[in-house]
Design an enzyme around this catalytic site. Structure first.
Site, PDB file in Angstrom:
ATOM      1  N   ASP A  25       0.825  -1.214   0.000  1.00 38.00           N
ATOM      2  CA  ASP A  25       0.000   0.000   0.000  1.00 38.00           C
ATOM      3  C   ASP A  25       0.860   1.264   0.000  1.00 38.00           C
ATOM      4  OD1 ASP A  25       0.864  -0.674   2.535  1.00 38.00           O
ATOM      5  OD2 ASP A  25      -1.076  -0.416   3.520  1.00 38.00           O
TER       6      ASP A  25
HETATM    7  C1  LIG Z   1       7.372  15.915  17.002  1.00 40.74           C
HETATM    8  C2  LIG Z   1       6.327  15.050  16.462  1.00 40.74           C
HETATM    9  C3  LIG Z   1       6.595  14.622  15.073  1.00 40.74           C
HETATM   10  C4  LIG Z   1       5.496  13.754  14.592  1.00 40.74           C
HETATM   11  C5  LIG Z   1       5.919  12.979  13.434  1.00 40.74           C
HETATM   12  C6  LIG Z   1       4.916  11.950  13.096  1.00 40.74           C
HETATM   13  C7  LIG Z   1       5.536  10.637  12.882  1.00 40.74           C
HETATM   14  C8  LIG Z   1       4.543   9.588  12.459  1.00 40.74           C
HETATM   15  C9  LIG Z   1       4.024   8.849  13.590  1.00 40.74           C
HETATM   16  C10 LIG Z   1       3.284   7.758  13.485  1.00 40.74           C
HETATM   17  C11 LIG Z   1       2.959   7.104  12.219  1.00 40.74           C
HETATM   18  C12 LIG Z   1       1.594   6.543  12.307  1.00 40.74           C
HETATM   19  C13 LIG Z   1       1.134   6.104  10.965  1.00 40.74           C
HETATM   20  C14 LIG Z   1      -0.316   5.928  10.989  1.00 40.74           C
HETATM   21  C15 LIG Z   1      -0.922   4.869  10.170  1.00 40.74           C
HETATM   22  C16 LIG Z   1      -0.086   3.910   9.543  1.00 40.74           C
HETATM   23  C17 LIG Z   1      -0.707   2.584   9.511  1.00 40.74           C
HETATM   24  C18 LIG Z   1       0.267   1.629   8.882  1.00 40.74           C
HETATM   25  O1  LIG Z   1       1.298   1.398   9.434  1.00 40.74           O
HETATM   26  N1  LIG Z   1      -0.061   1.094   7.699  1.00 40.74           N
HETATM   27  C19 LIG Z   1       0.841   0.231   6.975  1.00 40.74           C
HETATM   28  C20 LIG Z   1       0.152  -1.083   6.660  1.00 40.74           C
HETATM   29  O2  LIG Z   1      -0.985  -0.924   5.943  1.00 40.74           O
HETATM   30  C21 LIG Z   1       1.273   0.936   5.733  1.00 40.74           C
HETATM   31  O3  LIG Z   1       2.053   0.112   4.971  1.00 40.74           O
HETATM   32  C22 LIG Z   1       2.032   2.180   6.099  1.00 40.74           C
HETATM   33  C23 LIG Z   1       1.755   3.346   5.650  1.00 40.74           C
HETATM   34  C24 LIG Z   1       2.398   4.655   6.014  1.00 40.74           C
HETATM   35  C25 LIG Z   1       3.762   4.613   6.659  1.00 40.74           C
HETATM   36  C26 LIG Z   1       4.489   5.921   6.677  1.00 40.74           C
HETATM   37  C27 LIG Z   1       4.053   6.822   7.757  1.00 40.74           C
HETATM   38  C28 LIG Z   1       4.745   8.155   7.665  1.00 40.74           C
HETATM   39  C29 LIG Z   1       3.890   9.135   8.341  1.00 40.74           C
HETATM   40  C30 LIG Z   1       4.436  10.504   8.281  1.00 40.74           C
HETATM   41  C31 LIG Z   1       3.357  11.450   8.641  1.00 40.74           C
HETATM   42  C32 LIG Z   1       3.840  12.811   8.834  1.00 40.74           C
HETATM   43  C33 LIG Z   1       2.810  13.633   9.501  1.00 40.74           C
HETATM   44  C34 LIG Z   1       3.397  14.815  10.147  1.00 40.74           C
HETATM   45  C35 LIG Z   1       2.584  15.263  11.294  1.00 40.74           C
HETATM   46  C36 LIG Z   1       3.154  16.386  12.043  1.00 40.74           C
HETATM   47  O1  LIG Z   2      -1.882 -14.302   3.305  1.00 38.76           O
HETATM   48  C1  LIG Z   2      -2.723 -13.430   3.142  1.00 38.76           C
HETATM   49  C2  LIG Z   2      -2.935 -12.399   4.066  1.00 38.76           C
HETATM   50  C3  LIG Z   2      -3.920 -11.479   3.823  1.00 38.76           C
HETATM   51  N1  LIG Z   2      -4.678 -11.542   2.718  1.00 38.76           N
HETATM   52  C4  LIG Z   2      -5.731 -10.572   2.483  1.00 38.76           C
HETATM   53  O2  LIG Z   2      -5.209  -9.273   2.645  1.00 38.76           O
HETATM   54  C5  LIG Z   2      -6.163  -8.437   3.255  1.00 38.76           C
HETATM   55  C6  LIG Z   2      -5.559  -7.741   4.465  1.00 38.76           C
HETATM   56  O3  LIG Z   2      -5.174  -8.711   5.391  1.00 38.76           O
HETATM   57  P1  LIG Z   2      -5.242  -8.496   6.978  1.00 38.76           P
HETATM   58  O4  LIG Z   2      -6.604  -8.070   7.321  1.00 38.76           O
HETATM   59  O5  LIG Z   2      -4.692  -9.707   7.601  1.00 38.76           O
HETATM   60  O6  LIG Z   2      -4.159  -7.387   7.196  1.00 38.76           O
HETATM   61  P2  LIG Z   2      -4.209  -5.835   7.501  1.00 38.76           P
HETATM   62  O7  LIG Z   2      -5.552  -5.311   7.727  1.00 38.76           O
HETATM   63  O8  LIG Z   2      -3.226  -5.597   8.530  1.00 38.76           O
HETATM   64  O9  LIG Z   2      -3.721  -5.301   6.099  1.00 38.76           O
HETATM   65  C7  LIG Z   2      -3.170  -4.035   5.951  1.00 38.76           C
HETATM   66  O10 LIG Z   2      -1.799  -4.076   6.244  1.00 38.76           O
HETATM   67  C8  LIG Z   2      -0.940  -4.658   5.348  1.00 38.76           C
HETATM   68  C9  LIG Z   2      -1.103  -4.073   3.971  1.00 38.76           C
HETATM   69  O11 LIG Z   2      -0.315  -4.748   3.070  1.00 38.76           O
HETATM   70  C10 LIG Z   2      -2.525  -4.125   3.557  1.00 38.76           C
HETATM   71  O12 LIG Z   2      -2.722  -3.512   2.312  1.00 38.76           O
HETATM   72  C11 LIG Z   2      -3.362  -3.471   4.535  1.00 38.76           C
HETATM   73  O13 LIG Z   2      -4.677  -3.567   4.142  1.00 38.76           O
HETATM   74  C12 LIG Z   2      -7.369  -9.298   3.598  1.00 38.76           C
HETATM   75  O14 LIG Z   2      -8.374  -9.090   2.662  1.00 38.76           O
HETATM   76  C13 LIG Z   2      -6.837 -10.708   3.508  1.00 38.76           C
HETATM   77  O15 LIG Z   2      -7.812 -11.625   3.104  1.00 38.76           O
HETATM   78  C14 LIG Z   2      -4.487 -12.531   1.776  1.00 38.76           C
HETATM   79  O16 LIG Z   2      -5.173 -12.570   0.766  1.00 38.76           O
HETATM   80  N2  LIG Z   2      -3.512 -13.446   2.017  1.00 38.76           N
END
Ligand SMILES: CCCCCCCC/C=C\CCCCCCCC(=O)N[C@@H](CO)[C@H](O)/C=C/CCCCCCCCCCCCC
Ligand SMILES: O=c1ccn([C@@H]2O[C@H](COP(=O)(O)OP(=O)(O)O[C@H]3OC[C@@H](O)[C@H](O)[C@H]3O)[C@@H](O)[C@H]2O)c(=O)[nH]1
Length: 587
Positions: free
Chosen positions: A426
């Site tokens: 993603d």
């Molecule tokens: C002094 C304070 C500084 C604050 C800096 C903020 C640092 C970011 C903190 C936490 C990150 C939380 C991310 C929230 C949701 C992510 C959910 C997630 O991990 N999803 C993954 C799986 O689906 C996905 O692959 C990852 C996606 C995004 C990763 C990169 C996050 C970078 C975020 C930077 C945001 C900057 C915002 C600045 C705010 C002041």
């Molecule tokens: O082995 C797998 C694992 C997961 N999946 C599918 O992938 C989707 C997401 O899986 P889960 O709910 O376990 O995972 P998450 O909700 O944490 O996913 C999230 O984080 C990881 C990213 O790569 C995804 O895009 C995001 O949706 C589901 O629809 C699941 O069925 C597969 O098809 N095969």
């Protein structure tokens, strides 16, 4: 409740139906907090005595129901009336907010939401627009003929009177361009049903913006409500483009069937559902087949077996379906997601010439139990604040549980399989769109995760996995992420202000926590956009648990980088390239 109510003839956990000595019927909601002030009492008032009884139901042709939209969806439609709680109604009056307005074929459509659900209300374009113009022209002609007085003036006067009446009726239905998104409106109309979906044919349409409370104004000040829940209207004669929806499935949970069903009942003119199931014996296949039988008109196909195009099992699962997809827009939607009827339309409406991806900010459905409370608190506070801030700054923070994207851009990169070598596909997909000059946008509807498996341990495992992905992809987060936590930044702030300004550190720390807590409550209420399914005490417990466990989980992620996702183990190199620890293919 009225003093003269004499007869309770129907009750259940949500409703009380009563009649008074004049035969008036009143339906009162038991739980009134979800509703708009105006709709607290659902009184249908009609002075006439029942005209007839049919199958023991009181039947009055002229009855108008005032109900929750979610209850309208449960009403039974038949002939020229509908039945709700054993009362037959001829028409209905709805009160809610316009969340979308568009033209579909011969009809102007308005999507109305009252906080419980939404429904499409429509009126013929001709009636609304051309007829008004035509009527005005005719009236002009009649007036000038009357002025010249060279014809029979009595006939002209009658004609003018009739035309005026017609115009009065027509003026009660506005033109689509006169309706703004976010308008509070009152609609009187007839319930209609087509293809198992309910619609309202509008007879009368009134704007009503008199009920905005202080809380609403505050939220609007913050502008977040606007960004999250107000939907852009696209007024266009061109129907919205077709969408191929990819649904990766793996295993079954108690909510899977009802979650998937919401994809069969969306209000969107053209879409196909492409389900992918890796294991041919997966019971999810049976669930999809049952839904396909129930909704034969929906274009749905199941792809089994997957294909090994990379390390990411989700990409491996959906790649065949992706390659078979027919439309230019692709929606990748995880198995636990529920859709509101107008969510897809809203996502498509957020696409512009420069927007390549529209994603839903992760949030949750209302479910019972501490784990569900904890999930809602995490997604509605700690995660939303970063997600919305990143969106504001145009930074990539994309979580791919529900993402609409342009297929053409993926194809230019070599297709979806190109991203199979990353576990966080993603993040890298979104980055690729950004690198190619496209913008990302957030849908007005947060993603409604509604997995039937909801416990604290698996939720924390999931957060741990995500934290490990983030640390590997964006190493700077090792420093920044702990600093975004209330308890950690509060500690440093208290220490530095005591050093610099001689503030009492404990007092500073406690005030900091209190303020952060209050801001989180406001943010969560905005994201929820309705009443929360837990009380303030539950919030305090859940919030404290989340805030204390957050930094600890982050530390754990940092200490042990091996990643478990469903039944597989992976490790990540710096930069995000993934390797399965019993690899099946090399990336
Ligand atoms: C002094 C304070 C500084 C604050 C800096 C903020 C640092 C970011 C903190 C936490 C990150 C939380 C991310 C929230 C949701 C992510 C959910 C997630 O991990 N999803 C993954 C799986 O689906 C996905 O692959 C990852 C996606 C995004 C990763 C990169 C996050 C970078 C975020 C930077 C945001 C900057 C915002 C600045 C705010 C002041
Ligand atoms: O082995 C797998 C694992 C997961 N999946 C599918 O992938 C989707 C997401 O899986 P889960 O709910 O376990 O995972 P998450 O909700 O944490 O996913 C999230 O984080 C990881 C990213 O790569 C995804 O895009 C995001 O949706 C589901 O629809 C699941 O069925 C597969 O098809 N095969």
């Amino acid at each position: 409740m009225d003093a003269n109510l004499i007869n309770i003839f129907y009750t259940d956990k949500d409703w009380i139906v009563t009649t008074n000595q004049n035969g008036k019927t009143k339906i009162t909601a038991r739980n009134e907090n979800e509703l708009h002030e105006e709709t607290k009492n659902f009184i249908e008032i009609e002075d006439k005595k029942p005209e007839t009884t049919r199958e023991n139901y009181v039947f009055m042709k002229t009855k108008i129901a005032r109900l929750f939209i979610s209850d309208i969806h449960c009403a039974v439609k038949s002939d020229d009336y509908f039945k709700f709680k054993n009362v037959l109604f001829a028409g209905l009056e709805l009160f809610g907010t316009v969340t979308s307005a568009y033209v579909h074929g011969d009809y102007n459509c308005v999507v109305l939401d009252d906080g419980t659900s939404n429904i499409i209300c429509l009126f013929k374009k001709y009636i609304a627009d051309e007829a008004k113009i035509h009527c005005d022209k005719k009236l002009q002609n009649f007036y000038s003929a009357l002025k010249n007085d060279n014809t029979d003036s009595l006939i002209l006067k009658v004609a003018i009177m009739m035309k005026k009446n017609t115009r009065d009726v027509l003026s009660k239905v506005p033109r689509l361009t006169e309706i703004n998104i976010g308008d509070t409106v009152r609609i009187v109309g007839k319930l209609s049903e087509y293809n198992n979906k309910k619609y309202v044919f509008i007879n009368r349409f009134n704007l009503d913006n008199s009920n905005q409370g202080l809380e609403d104004n505050l939220k609007q000040l913050l502008d977040l409500k606007y960004r999250l829940h107000k939907i852009q209207a696209i007024v266009s004669d061109v129907p919205p483009p077709g969408v191929s929806i990819l649904k990766p499935l793996m295993g079954v949970d108690p909510n899977l069937s009802s979650n998937l069903e919401t994809f069969f009942t969306m209000n969107y003119p053209s879409y196909e559902l492409l389900f992918s199931v890796e294991d041919k014996k997966d019971p999810a296949i049976e669930i999809v087949n049952t839904l396909k039988e129930k909704y034969p008109k929906v274009d749905a196909t199941i792809y089994t077996g997957g294909s090994t195009v990379g390390v990411n099992p989700k990409i491996n699962n959906i790649n065949t379906a992706y390659e078979a997809s027919n439309y230019d827009l692709i929606l990748i939607s995880d198995s636990g997601i529920r859709m509101k009827e107008d969510t897809l339309l809203d996502m498509v409406n957020h696409l512009s010439d420069r927007t390549g991806i529209v994603h839903q900010m992760p949030f949750t459905c209302d479910r019972n139990g501490f784990a569900a409370t904890l999930e809602k608190i995490y997604f509605g506070t700690a995660q939303s604040r970063i997600y919305l801030a990143a969106d504001l700054l145009g930074t990539n923070c994309h979580t791919g549980m529900s993402t609409l994207m342009r297929k053409q851009v993926l194809e230019q990169q070599g297709g979806l399989k190109k991203f199979g070598c990353y576990l966080a596909e993603d993040y890298f997909i979104a980055q690729c769109f950004l690198d190619n000059g496209w913008r990302l946008a957030i849908s007005s509807h947060p993603a409604l995760q509604n997995s039937g498996t909801c416990d604290v341990h698996s939720f924390q495992e999931r957060l741990l996995r995500w934290a490990k992905l983030r640390v590997a992809m964006v190493p700077l987060l090792i420093l920044l992420e702990p600093l975004s936590e209330c308890m950690v930044i509060g500690f440093f702030a208290a220490w530095s202000t005591s050093y610099l300004f001689k503030f009492e550190p404990l007092v500073f720390y406690l005030v900091h926590i209190l303020l952060w807590f209050m801001c989180d409550w406001i943010l969560l209420s905005i994201v929820q956009n309705g009443s929360l399914p837990f009380n303030k005490f539950d919030f305090i417990i859940g919030w404290l648990f989340r805030e204390c466990s957050g930094p600890y989980l982050f530390l754990l992620a940092f200490m042990n980088p091996a990643i478990r996702w469903r039944n597989r183990m992976f490790k990540l190199a710096w930069g995000g390239l993934a390797q399965e620890i019993n690899p099946r293919i090399k990336c």
